[in-house]
Every structure is written in C-alpha cells, then in structure tokens.
Write a protein that holds these residues in place. Structure first.
Motif, short mmCIF file in Angstrom:
data_model
loop_
_atom_site.label_atom_id
_atom_site.label_comp_id
_atom_site.label_asym_id
_atom_site.label_seq_id
_atom_site.Cartn_x
_atom_site.Cartn_y
_atom_site.Cartn_z
N UNK A 220 0.82 -1.22 0.00
CA UNK A 220 0.00 0.00 0.00
C UNK A 220 0.85 1.26 0.00
N UNK A 221 2.06 1.20 0.60
CA UNK A 221 2.90 2.40 0.69
C UNK A 221 3.89 2.51 -0.46
N UNK A 222 3.84 1.57 -1.41
CA UNK A 222 4.74 1.63 -2.56
C UNK A 222 4.49 2.92 -3.36
N UNK A 223 5.55 3.46 -3.94
CA UNK A 223 5.40 4.75 -4.65
C UNK A 223 4.41 4.67 -5.81
N UNK A 224 4.26 3.49 -6.41
CA UNK A 224 3.30 3.36 -7.51
C UNK A 224 1.85 3.34 -7.03
N UNK A 225 1.66 3.16 -5.71
CA UNK A 225 0.31 3.18 -5.16
C UNK A 225 -0.07 4.55 -4.62
N UNK A 226 0.89 5.46 -4.57
CA UNK A 226 0.60 6.78 -3.98
C UNK A 226 -0.53 7.52 -4.68
N UNK A 227 -0.63 7.46 -6.01
CA UNK A 227 -1.78 8.15 -6.65
C UNK A 227 -3.13 7.62 -6.19
N UNK A 228 -3.15 6.40 -5.65
CA UNK A 228 -4.42 5.80 -5.25
C UNK A 228 -4.73 6.00 -3.76
#
Length: 288
Positions: A220-228
């Motif tokens: 959940x904290x991965x940078x690719x999930x930040x937009x979500x």
C-alpha cells in the motif's frame, strides 16, 4: 518433596521460560496415583494450549475441573481452548462459570470482553473492559483489551491514547504496533501504517498474521500506489462523486475544455486504479 511436587515445580518453571514442550514431557513422567492433583492438569492444559493443541488442552482442563470444579484458572484456560477451537458457546459457558467463581477477576472480564467483541457485541465488550479497569487497572490484559475494543469501535483517538501508554510500558509490544498500524491504514495514513506494521512484524517474526499485514502495508505504501491513496482513504465512491462535482462544475462555469481534460484525466486515473494494483502485487510476489 515428592516426585509429583518436583514435576509441578519444574513444569511451572518451563512454562515461565516459554518451554511448554519440556513442561509437557516433565508432566508425562508423573505416576498415575499423583494425577489426582488438579495443579498437574492445570499445567498440562497450559502447556498444550501454548503448543497450539486446543482440543487436547480442553480435555486436560476438563480433567482438572473434574477434580477442582471451581478453579478459576482451569475455567479460564477452558474458555481459551474452546474459543481457539471455534466453539463460542462453550467458551462463553466456561468464562461465565469463571466469573461466577471470581466475579472480581479483571483478566476474566477482559477475556469475556474479547469473546463478545468477536461476536459483534462491541458495546458490551466496552462495558466489560471498563469494569475490569475499575477493579484493577494494572491487571494483565486490561490495556490490551481496551485497545482492541477501541479499534473495533473505530475510536482512533482513544486507541492512540491507550497505545501510547502501552508502548511507554512495553516498547516491544507487537499487538500495539499492529492495532495502531491497521487503524492508520484504514484511515489512509499509509506511510505511518507501514512503519508500525513493519515494526510489529520485526518484533514477532513468527506471527504469520503480522507478516501478512506488513506485506500489505509495504504494498500500500509503494510509490506506484501513492496516486491511489485518496481512494484508500476516502473510498472509490466518494472520489467518484468528487470527480463528478468537479467535472460538472467546470462545465457549468463555461470551462468545457478544462472539463474535457479533467474527464480524460479521471478516466486514466480509473484505468490506473484497475490495472496497477494487480500488476504491482504480481511484481512484489503477493497474492490475493
């Protein structure tokens, strides 16, 4: 000191130092005539419960209760074993019997609170744990049960307050980090949640639930999930409603071009929310 007394003392020591298997081996060497001692069955039940053998532990507890029917410790152990076996009714009968024998037992009240909370009776659980805190606020389990009930009630501020006090007393309490992390994750505080859940997993690396929660937090904290993160915090429906309001607001003010660009951007965002999570899970080796 008789052989049985020596076995009891040694088994009690092994349980104290978290060696239940050696405690069980010690108790199994006791001769048959000495098996009438309820303390032997109490220690045997505790050792089996620690070894994650709830059915055998429940049988040992019942053997002890046949010799000491009003033993609060045996009734408490029986409740734990039945709850672990998934028999909520038998667990409730055991803990109510325990409370009839020891109505002022704060640990028993906390155990009953956890039992009813699991059945969805959270308000009743809150009343029980407050009664336990009134009787003995320092009793083992009171602080933890308060945190669990606060988490189930969605009272994040209360959970944070109890959690802070708990960590001041025991900085290595994995359950506290786990509960705080889960509450933060559900509240959209993803980075903080990740730190707490990873700390919990480091403290207790043998707990599979903590390991799973830590992996989910890392995802959940991965940078690719930040937009979500807005979707994670507020949910997909509120984000969709907000997007509709912005889109029609732009159109109503004559900014049709901006509304069109916003519409395409939101469509791309939706596609990203559908495509990226499963791809990232696969790349990180997570399954769902």
């Amino acid at each position: 000191m008789s052989d049985a007394e020596q076995a009891v003392a040694l088994a009690r020591h092994y349980l104290h130092v978290d060696q239940p298997r050696r405690a069980l081996e010690t108790l199994e060497r006791v001769a048959d005539p000495d098996l009438e001692d309820p303390e032997l069955w109490t220690l045997r039940a505790a050792a089996l419960h620690a070894l994650d053998k709830p059915a055998e532990a429940a049988r040992a507890a019942r053997e002890g209760l046949a010799r000491a029917p009003e033993s609060p410790r045996l009734l408490y152990l029986l409740c734990d074993c039945e709850a672990q076996r998934g028999d909520a009714a038998a667990a409730e009968r055991a803990i109510l019997s325990c409370l009839r024998v020891a109505p002022e037992s704060a640990p028993a009240l906390c155990r009953y609170a956890l039992l009813v909370a699991k059945e969805g009776q959270v308000d009743k659980a809150a009343r029980l744990v407050e009664e336990a805190a009134r009787i003995d606020p320092e009793a083992g389990g009171v602080a933890r049960t308060r945190m669990i009930v606060a988490y189930l009630q969605g009272k994040d501020e209360e959970l944070a307050r109890h959690g802070k006090a708990r960590l001041a007393a025991d900085p290595d309490d994995a359950l506290t980090y786990h509960l705080l992390g889960q509450a933060m994750l559900e509240g959209g505080r993803v980075e903080e949640a990740g730190r707490h859940l990873l700390t919990a997993a480091r403290i207790d690396p043998g707990d599979n639930d903590l390991a799973d929660a830590a992996r989910e937090a890392r995802f959940a904290s991965h940078r690719l999930m930040r937009p979500l993160w807005p979707m994670q915090r507020f949910g997909a429906i509120p984000v969709w409603i907000a997007a509709i309001v912005v889109f029609y607001g732009l159109r109503a003010t004559g900014n049709r071009a901006a509304a069109g660009l916003f519409g395409f951007a939101y469509l791309a965002y939706c596609l990203y929310s559908w495509i990226m999570p499963p791809l990232l899970r696969r790349w990180m080796g997570l399954s769902r």
